[in-house]
Design a protein around this motif. Structure first.
Motif, PDB file in Angstrom:
ATOM      1  N   VAL A 313      84.597 -16.234  22.342  1.00 45.40           N
ATOM      2  CA  VAL A 313      85.554 -16.240  23.442  1.00 45.40           C
ATOM      3  C   VAL A 313      86.821 -16.973  23.038  1.00 45.40           C
ATOM      4  CG1 VAL A 313      86.011 -17.057  25.771  1.00 45.40           C
ATOM      5  CG2 VAL A 313      83.764 -16.161  25.166  1.00 45.40           C
ATOM      6  N   GLY A 314      87.952 -16.325  23.285  1.00 47.66           N
ATOM      7  CA  GLY A 314      89.223 -16.941  22.960  1.00 47.66           C
ATOM      8  C   GLY A 314      89.619 -17.940  24.023  1.00 47.66           C
ATOM      9  N   ARG A 315      90.750 -18.581  23.786  1.00 48.36           N
ATOM     10  CA  ARG A 315      91.218 -19.574  24.740  1.00 48.36           C
ATOM     11  C   ARG A 315      91.536 -18.916  26.079  1.00 48.36           C
ATOM     12  NH1 ARG A 315      93.148 -24.613  25.185  1.00 48.36           N
ATOM     13  NH2 ARG A 315      95.102 -24.973  26.264  1.00 48.36           N
ATOM     14  N   ASN A 316      92.149 -17.759  26.038  1.00 45.95           N
ATOM     15  CA  ASN A 316      92.406 -16.992  27.261  1.00 45.95           C
ATOM     16  C   ASN A 316      91.689 -15.668  27.155  1.00 45.95           C
ATOM     17  OD1 ASN A 316      94.114 -18.946  28.053  1.00 45.95           O
ATOM     18  ND2 ASN A 316      95.805 -17.584  28.542  1.00 45.95           N
ATOM     19  N   GLY A 317      91.059 -15.234  28.207  1.00 44.12           N
ATOM     20  CA  GLY A 317      90.544 -13.879  28.124  1.00 44.12           C
ATOM     21  C   GLY A 317      89.290 -13.624  28.913  1.00 44.12           C
ATOM     22  N   ILE A 318      88.880 -12.382  28.843  1.00 45.73           N
ATOM     23  CA  ILE A 318      87.668 -11.950  29.520  1.00 45.73           C
ATOM     24  C   ILE A 318      86.478 -12.323  28.654  1.00 45.73           C
ATOM     25  CG2 ILE A 318      86.426  -9.971  30.455  1.00 45.73           C
ATOM     26  CD1 ILE A 318      89.151  -8.548  30.630  1.00 45.73           C
ATOM     27  N   ILE A 319      85.517 -13.007  29.241  1.00 44.03           N
ATOM     28  CA  ILE A 319      84.344 -13.423  28.477  1.00 44.03           C
ATOM     29  C   ILE A 319      83.335 -12.285  28.490  1.00 44.03           C
ATOM     30  CG2 ILE A 319      82.470 -15.094  28.328  1.00 44.03           C
ATOM     31  CD1 ILE A 319      84.289 -17.109  29.727  1.00 44.03           C
ATOM     32  N   PRO A 320      82.985 -11.779  27.309  1.00 43.73           N
ATOM     33  CA  PRO A 320      82.017 -10.675  27.281  1.00 43.73           C
ATOM     34  C   PRO A 320      80.620 -11.155  27.660  1.00 43.73           C
ATOM     35  CG  PRO A 320      82.569 -11.368  25.051  1.00 43.73           C
ATOM     36  CD  PRO A 320      83.417 -12.192  25.967  1.00 43.73           C
ATOM     37  N   ARG A 321      79.845 -10.267  28.225  1.00 41.90           N
ATOM     38  CA  ARG A 321      78.467 -10.610  28.587  1.00 41.90           C
ATOM     39  C   ARG A 321      77.522 -10.123  27.499  1.00 41.90           C
ATOM     40  NH1 ARG A 321      77.115 -10.833  34.138  1.00 41.90           N
ATOM     41  NH2 ARG A 321      74.978 -11.016  33.378  1.00 41.90           N
ATOM     42  N   ARG A 322      76.860 -11.085  26.851  1.00 45.05           N
ATOM     43  CA  ARG A 322      75.849 -10.718  25.858  1.00 45.05           C
ATOM     44  C   ARG A 322      74.514 -10.421  26.536  1.00 45.05           C
ATOM     45  NH1 ARG A 322      75.652 -15.262  21.257  1.00 45.05           N
ATOM     46  NH2 ARG A 322      75.547 -16.455  23.179  1.00 45.05           N
ATOM     47  N   TYR A 323      74.245 -11.203  27.587  1.00 46.76           N
ATOM     48  CA  TYR A 323      72.951 -11.096  28.261  1.00 46.76           C
ATOM     49  C   TYR A 323      73.149 -10.577  29.677  1.00 46.76           C
ATOM     50  CZ  TYR A 323      71.734 -14.149  24.408  1.00 46.76           C
ATOM     51  OH  TYR A 323      71.563 -14.676  23.161  1.00 46.76           O
ATOM     52  N   THR A 324      72.403  -9.525  29.988  1.00 48.47           N
ATOM     53  CA  THR A 324      72.510  -8.903  31.306  1.00 48.47           C
ATOM     54  C   THR A 324      71.101  -8.541  31.774  1.00 48.47           C
ATOM     55  OG1 THR A 324      72.639  -6.681  30.374  1.00 48.47           O
ATOM     56  CG2 THR A 324      74.731  -7.861  30.656  1.00 48.47           C
ATOM     57  N   ALA A 325      71.035  -7.907  32.949  1.00 45.88           N
ATOM     58  CA  ALA A 325      69.734  -7.439  33.441  1.00 45.88           C
ATOM     59  C   ALA A 325      69.114  -6.470  32.435  1.00 45.88           C
ATOM     60  CB  ALA A 325      69.910  -6.766  34.791  1.00 45.88           C
ATOM     61  N   ALA A 326      69.954  -5.718  31.721  1.00 50.33           N
ATOM     62  CA  ALA A 326      69.453  -4.687  30.801  1.00 50.33           C
ATOM     63  C   ALA A 326      68.625  -5.290  29.664  1.00 50.33           C
ATOM     64  CB  ALA A 326      70.621  -3.884  30.233  1.00 50.33           C
ATOM     65  N   ASN A 327      68.918  -6.521  29.251  1.00 50.58           N
ATOM     66  CA  ASN A 327      68.084  -7.153  28.209  1.00 50.58           C
ATOM     67  C   ASN A 327      67.361  -8.392  28.760  1.00 50.58           C
ATOM     68  OD1 ASN A 327      70.168  -9.010  28.278  1.00 50.58           O
ATOM     69  ND2 ASN A 327      71.040  -8.430  26.299  1.00 50.58           N
ATOM     70  N   ASP A 328      67.130  -8.383  30.071  1.00 48.23           N
ATOM     71  CA  ASP A 328      66.415  -9.488  30.740  1.00 48.23           C
ATOM     72  C   ASP A 328      67.027 -10.847  30.397  1.00 48.23           C
ATOM     73  OD1 ASP A 328      64.651  -7.875  32.162  1.00 48.23           O
ATOM     74  OD2 ASP A 328      63.192  -7.844  30.521  1.00 48.23           O
ATOM     75  N   TYR A 329      68.366 -10.841  30.236  1.00 53.26           N
ATOM     76  CA  TYR A 329      69.138 -12.076  30.006  1.00 53.26           C
ATOM     77  C   TYR A 329      68.676 -12.820  28.746  1.00 53.26           C
ATOM     78  CZ  TYR A 329      70.453 -10.774  34.662  1.00 53.26           C
ATOM     79  OH  TYR A 329      70.887 -10.039  35.729  1.00 53.26           O
ATOM     80  N   GLY A 330      68.024 -12.078  27.856  1.00 52.94           N
ATOM     81  CA  GLY A 330      67.590 -12.686  26.593  1.00 52.94           C
ATOM     82  C   GLY A 330      66.464 -13.686  26.772  1.00 52.94           C
ATOM     83  N   ILE A 331      65.721 -13.566  27.845  1.00 54.43           N
ATOM     84  CA  ILE A 331      64.681 -14.577  28.090  1.00 54.43           C
ATOM     85  C   ILE A 331      63.670 -14.605  26.948  1.00 54.43           C
ATOM     86  CG2 ILE A 331      63.200 -13.035  29.463  1.00 54.43           C
ATOM     87  CD1 ILE A 331      62.654 -15.541  31.275  1.00 54.43           C
ATOM     88  N   ASP A 332      63.366 -15.820  26.519  1.00 52.86           N
ATOM     89  CA  ASP A 332      62.406 -16.033  25.442  1.00 52.86           C
ATOM     90  C   ASP A 332      61.229 -16.789  26.064  1.00 52.86           C
ATOM     91  OD1 ASP A 332      60.925 -17.317  23.389  1.00 52.86           O
ATOM     92  OD2 ASP A 332      62.639 -17.198  22.016  1.00 52.86           O
ATOM     93  N   ARG A 333      60.113 -16.097  26.199  1.00 54.58           N
ATOM     94  CA  ARG A 333      58.966 -16.695  26.911  1.00 54.58           C
ATOM     95  C   ARG A 333      58.371 -17.892  26.175  1.00 54.58           C
ATOM     96  NH1 ARG A 333      59.239 -15.202  32.178  1.00 54.58           N
ATOM     97  NH2 ARG A 333      59.446 -12.950  32.372  1.00 54.58           N
ATOM     98  N   ALA A 334      58.459 -17.866  24.836  1.00 50.02           N
ATOM     99  CA  ALA A 334      57.930 -19.012  24.077  1.00 50.02           C
ATOM    100  C   ALA A 334      58.793 -20.247  24.371  1.00 50.02           C
ATOM    101  CB  ALA A 334      57.921 -18.703  22.588  1.00 50.02           C
ATOM    102  N   GLU A 335      60.110 -20.045  24.390  1.00 42.51           N
ATOM    103  CA  GLU A 335      61.008 -21.177  24.723  1.00 42.51           C
ATOM    104  C   GLU A 335      60.756 -21.650  26.141  1.00 42.51           C
ATOM    105  OE1 GLU A 335      65.199 -21.053  24.139  1.00 42.51           O
ATOM    106  OE2 GLU A 335      65.031 -20.768  21.975  1.00 42.51           O
ATOM    107  N   GLN A 336      60.530 -20.695  27.039  1.00 42.91           N
ATOM    108  CA  GLN A 336      60.291 -21.078  28.429  1.00 42.91           C
ATOM    109  C   GLN A 336      59.028 -21.938  28.549  1.00 42.91           C
ATOM    110  OE1 GLN A 336      59.341 -17.892  31.278  1.00 42.91           O
ATOM    111  NE2 GLN A 336      60.796 -18.790  32.734  1.00 42.91           N
ATOM    112  N   ARG A 337      58.031 -21.629  27.737  1.00 41.82           N
ATOM    113  CA  ARG A 337      56.795 -22.425  27.768  1.00 41.82           C
ATOM    114  C   ARG A 337      56.971 -23.800  27.138  1.00 41.82           C
ATOM    115  NH1 ARG A 337      54.585 -17.519  26.243  1.00 41.82           N
ATOM    116  NH2 ARG A 337      53.556 -16.542  28.021  1.00 41.82           N
ATOM    117  N   THR A 338      57.777 -23.860  26.090  1.00 41.46           N
ATOM    118  CA  THR A 338      57.750 -25.076  25.270  1.00 41.46           C
ATOM    119  C   THR A 338      59.008 -25.928  25.296  1.00 41.46           C
ATOM    120  OG1 THR A 338      58.541 -23.813  23.375  1.00 41.46           O
ATOM    121  CG2 THR A 338      56.152 -24.037  23.606  1.00 41.46           C
TER     122      THR A 338
END
Ligand code: FES
Ligand SMILES: [Fe+2]
Length: 447
Positions: A313-338
């Motif tokens: 992300v630049g100093r000014n600008g539209i912030i792109p979305r890497r994580y969305t509903a389409a990839n379940d926001y990148g949830i990592d179940r192992a991280e969530q557990r530990t």
């Protein structure tokens, strides 16, 4: 919980809806300046309050914001030619200036005066703080521009961003008026290993210690004070050493939030509806944020395993979305557990995961609110009352030109014995006075 009727009233913002008419009484972010950077640069699609618009910067540098569809037979002016002080429709060449006047109609005989009778919808614009703002309400109700601190900002301090979220604006904004969730959604296990640096005492804690306080007391008590701009509220938590830690945020009509930080904050987060089911989260600097952040020592993310958003992300600008509903926001179940409470690595995506997963417009007849929801209840009440007032012929709140919009501040502190949180972040707060006097270089950490 809201009735179906109030939920509709609260969330719908198209032309003619009561809430839509309330929002149209304020200068509203339409796009970033960086999206239309130079004279005759590419036209920009703008969806705002359920209306389809096109922004273009003309040859003189003026920013026009007009209806998307050509008044001739409706072709999109997004595909138009931005040339010689006007936007020319690609279909038959009709041309419109930034005021919406038809200045050329080359498909009609030269003797025709038809062009003088044709206009396209055009809204006034004002550039401030890296954002192009517009006013979409009745002309006779147009208020002065509200200066939250951007009007005299030095060019090197201008910093504005926006992020798209696929849910209703109120739903998205409720996350910023919900101090309790920082003790849950955004937590991670390593907080317990942060060494005590001695700032668990009356005064301003380091940001690292704030994380510990948020995790230590996970059921904050909320208190609210109504103000001329909306309200401010605190989440009150006990610290491990038995002191009282407060995290104070502000809500300013109609969709501005100022989130707590050490020692105080003037930076706004705005939840601007593109339409009923899509929202732009705008953020802009109101001053040299860096000098204030020095007191906390680090920012929110430096001690956590989280990133705010994509690193590119630049100093000014539209912030792109890497994580969305389409990839379940990148949830990592192992991280969530530990290691982290949510399992989501990106801080802002933790918020998106919860607010977007409620559905585009949550059915608030189904919710069960608790004491930690006091601030969102107040926000809804104020907005519903204001929308009804405007619908009945009254004026919108917090639009007057003689109000000091720069005095809207949040704060975070461990209170002194007997100290009242309500003075924090006001003009009377010694910490505010220190910075407003331009003494930002003075070290005050731990004071
Ligand atoms: S549709 Fe635009 S000029 Fe004909
Ligand atoms: Fe959050």
């Amino acid at each position: 919980m809201l009735s179906t009727q109030d939920n509709e009233l609260l969330t719908r913002v198209g032309p003619g809806t009561p809430m839509g008419e309330l929002l149209r009484r304020y200068w509203t972010p339409a796009l970033l300046v960086s999206e239309a950077p130079t004279p005759d640069s590419d036209p920009v699609r703008v969806r705002l309050l359920g209306e389809n618009l096109v922004a273009f910067r003309d040859t003189t540098g003026r920013l026009g914001l007009v209806g998307e569809n050509c008044p001739h037979r409706g072709a999109s002016l997004f595909f138009g030619r931005n040339e010689e002080c006007g936007l020319r429709c690609p279909y038959h060449g009709w041309k419109f200036d930034a005021d919406g006047a038809c200045v050329d109609m080359p498909s009609e005989p030269p003797t025709s005066v038809f062009k003088d009778k044709v206009r396209i919808k055009a809204y006034p614009t004002h550039e401030s703080g890296g954002i192009v703002w517009t006013y979409m309400g009745p002309a006779d109700k147009q208020p002065p521009f509200r200066d939250f601190g951007t009007e005299k900002l030095a060019p090197d301090q201008v910093a504005a961003t926006k992020l798209h979220t696929t849910c209703n604006w109120v739903q998205a904004m409720e996350g910023n008026l919900d101090t309790s969730h920082i003790s849950w959604l955004h937590q991670w296990n390593g907080v317990d290993d942060i060494p005590d640096d001695g700032s668990d005492k009356p005064g301003y804690p380091t940001n690292a210690m704030s994380w510990k306080f948020w995790k230590h007391d996970r059921a904050p008590r909320l208190e609210i004070e109504d103000t001329w701009y909306g309200f401010k509220y605190v989440g009150i938590r006990d610290t491990p050493n038995g002191y009282t830690h407060v995290r104070m945020s502000a809500f300013c009509y109609p969709y501005n939030t100022v989130i707590a930080s050490v020692p105080f904050n003037t930076q706004h987060g705005l939840f601007v509806p593109a339409d009923d089911e899509n929202t732009w989260r705008y953020s802009f600097a109101t001053r040299d944020q860096g000098s204030i952040a020095e007191v906390g020592g680090e920012n929110l993310f430096s001690v956590s395993p989280f990133e705010f958003g994509p690193a590119e992300v630049g100093r000014n600008g539209i912030i792109p979305r890497r994580y969305t509903a389409a990839n379940d926001y990148g949830i990592d179940r192992a991280e969530q557990r530990t290691s982290t409470y949510s399992g989501v690595r990106e801080f802002i995506s933790q918020d998106f995961m919860v607010t977007e997963s409620m559905g585009p417009i949550y059915d608030r007849t189904q919710e069960r609110l608790g004491t930690s929801d006091k601030a969102i209840i107040r926000m809804r009440r104020l907005l519903l009352a204001a929308a009804k007032r405007v619908a009945a012929g009254g004026d919108a709140p917090a639009v007057d030109g003689d109000l000091d919009y720069r005095s809207i501040r949040s704060a975070e502190k461990i209170l002194e014995d007997g100290e009242d949180w309500r003075h924090l972040g006001t003009d009377d707060d010694p910490m505010v006075q220190l910075y407003e006097r331009g003494a930002a270089a003075t070290p005050v950490a731990g004071s």
